[in-house]
Design a protein around this motif. Structure first.
Motif, PDB file in Angstrom:
ATOM      1  N   ARG A  64      34.011  -9.374 104.118  1.00  0.00           N
ATOM      2  CA  ARG A  64      34.593 -10.134 105.223  1.00  0.00           C
ATOM      3  C   ARG A  64      35.942 -10.768 104.868  1.00  0.00           C
ATOM      4  NH1 ARG A  64      32.232 -12.133 109.999  1.00  0.00           N
ATOM      5  NH2 ARG A  64      30.207 -11.406 109.274  1.00  0.00           N
ATOM      6  N   THR A  65      36.059 -11.385 103.713  1.00  0.00           N
ATOM      7  CA  THR A  65      37.314 -12.043 103.332  1.00  0.00           C
ATOM      8  C   THR A  65      38.461 -11.050 103.255  1.00  0.00           C
ATOM      9  OG1 THR A  65      36.110 -13.763 102.128  1.00  0.00           O
ATOM     10  CG2 THR A  65      38.431 -13.480 101.578  1.00  0.00           C
ATOM     11  N   SER A  66      38.242  -9.918 102.600  1.00  0.00           N
ATOM     12  CA  SER A  66      39.315  -8.924 102.479  1.00  0.00           C
ATOM     13  C   SER A  66      39.601  -8.244 103.817  1.00  0.00           C
ATOM     14  CB  SER A  66      39.005  -7.890 101.397  1.00  0.00           C
ATOM     15  OG  SER A  66      37.846  -7.169 101.704  1.00  0.00           O
ATOM     16  N   GLU A  69      41.783 -10.633 105.709  1.00  0.00           N
ATOM     17  CA  GLU A  69      43.141 -10.591 105.140  1.00  0.00           C
ATOM     18  C   GLU A  69      43.893  -9.358 105.640  1.00  0.00           C
ATOM     19  OE1 GLU A  69      42.865 -10.857 100.877  1.00  0.00           O
ATOM     20  OE2 GLU A  69      41.897 -12.817 100.982  1.00  0.00           O
ATOM     21  N   ALA A  70      43.229  -8.203 105.644  1.00  0.00           N
ATOM     22  CA  ALA A  70      43.856  -6.968 106.130  1.00  0.00           C
ATOM     23  C   ALA A  70      44.183  -7.085 107.615  1.00  0.00           C
ATOM     24  CB  ALA A  70      42.945  -5.770 105.870  1.00  0.00           C
ATOM     25  N   ALA A  71      43.298  -7.714 108.381  1.00  0.00           N
ATOM     26  CA  ALA A  71      43.535  -7.905 109.814  1.00  0.00           C
ATOM     27  C   ALA A  71      44.742  -8.812 110.051  1.00  0.00           C
ATOM     28  CB  ALA A  71      42.292  -8.490 110.478  1.00  0.00           C
ATOM     29  N   ARG A  72      44.823  -9.897 109.291  1.00  0.00           N
ATOM     30  CA  ARG A  72      45.982 -10.797 109.429  1.00  0.00           C
ATOM     31  C   ARG A  72      47.283 -10.086 109.079  1.00  0.00           C
ATOM     32  NH1 ARG A  72      42.273 -14.663 107.085  1.00  0.00           N
ATOM     33  NH2 ARG A  72      41.754 -16.211 108.663  1.00  0.00           N
ATOM     34  N   LYS A  73      47.246  -9.277 108.035  1.00  0.00           N
ATOM     35  CA  LYS A  73      48.439  -8.537 107.610  1.00  0.00           C
ATOM     36  C   LYS A  73      48.867  -7.557 108.699  1.00  0.00           C
ATOM     37  CE  LYS A  73      50.257  -5.756 103.847  1.00  0.00           C
ATOM     38  NZ  LYS A  73      49.959  -5.130 102.548  1.00  0.00           N
TER      39      LYS A  73
END
Length: 91
Positions: A64-66, A69-73
């Motif tokens: 979930r955390t990664s 992060e990928a979604a935000r990027k």
């Protein structure tokens, strides 16, 4: 505004072979899909096994955390209403 994920719910989409989840930028909802291939590449729950809904959702939870992060990027590069995250987004 920044992208946030106040709702931890996710669901498996059989038709698209992906896990769906959503984020929010203020009042705007942003939809995401994470392809099973991305989960297989990074998720230990799926390595060497046939993917199933339960295994894909467990892989999503462990990543979930990664994934966030990928979604935000992806969202920071261009603002759309929906995104599909692939294995390339986790490199």
């Amino acid at each position: 505004m920044t992208l946030s994920f106040p709702n931890p719910s996710r669901s498996f989409d059989d038709e698209r072979n992906a896990v769906r989840f959503s984020g929010h930028d203020g009042m705007s909802q942003v939809r995401f899909l994470v392809e099973v291939g991305a989960l297989e590449q990074s998720g230990t729950e799926l390595r060497g096994t046939a993917p199933s809904e339960a295994k894909c959702l467990a892989a999503f939870d462990s990543m979930r955390t990664s994934i966030y992060e990928a979604a935000r990027k992806a969202y920071s590069h261009r603002r759309h209403e929906s995104y599909t995250l692939t294995a390339a987004d986790f490199r």
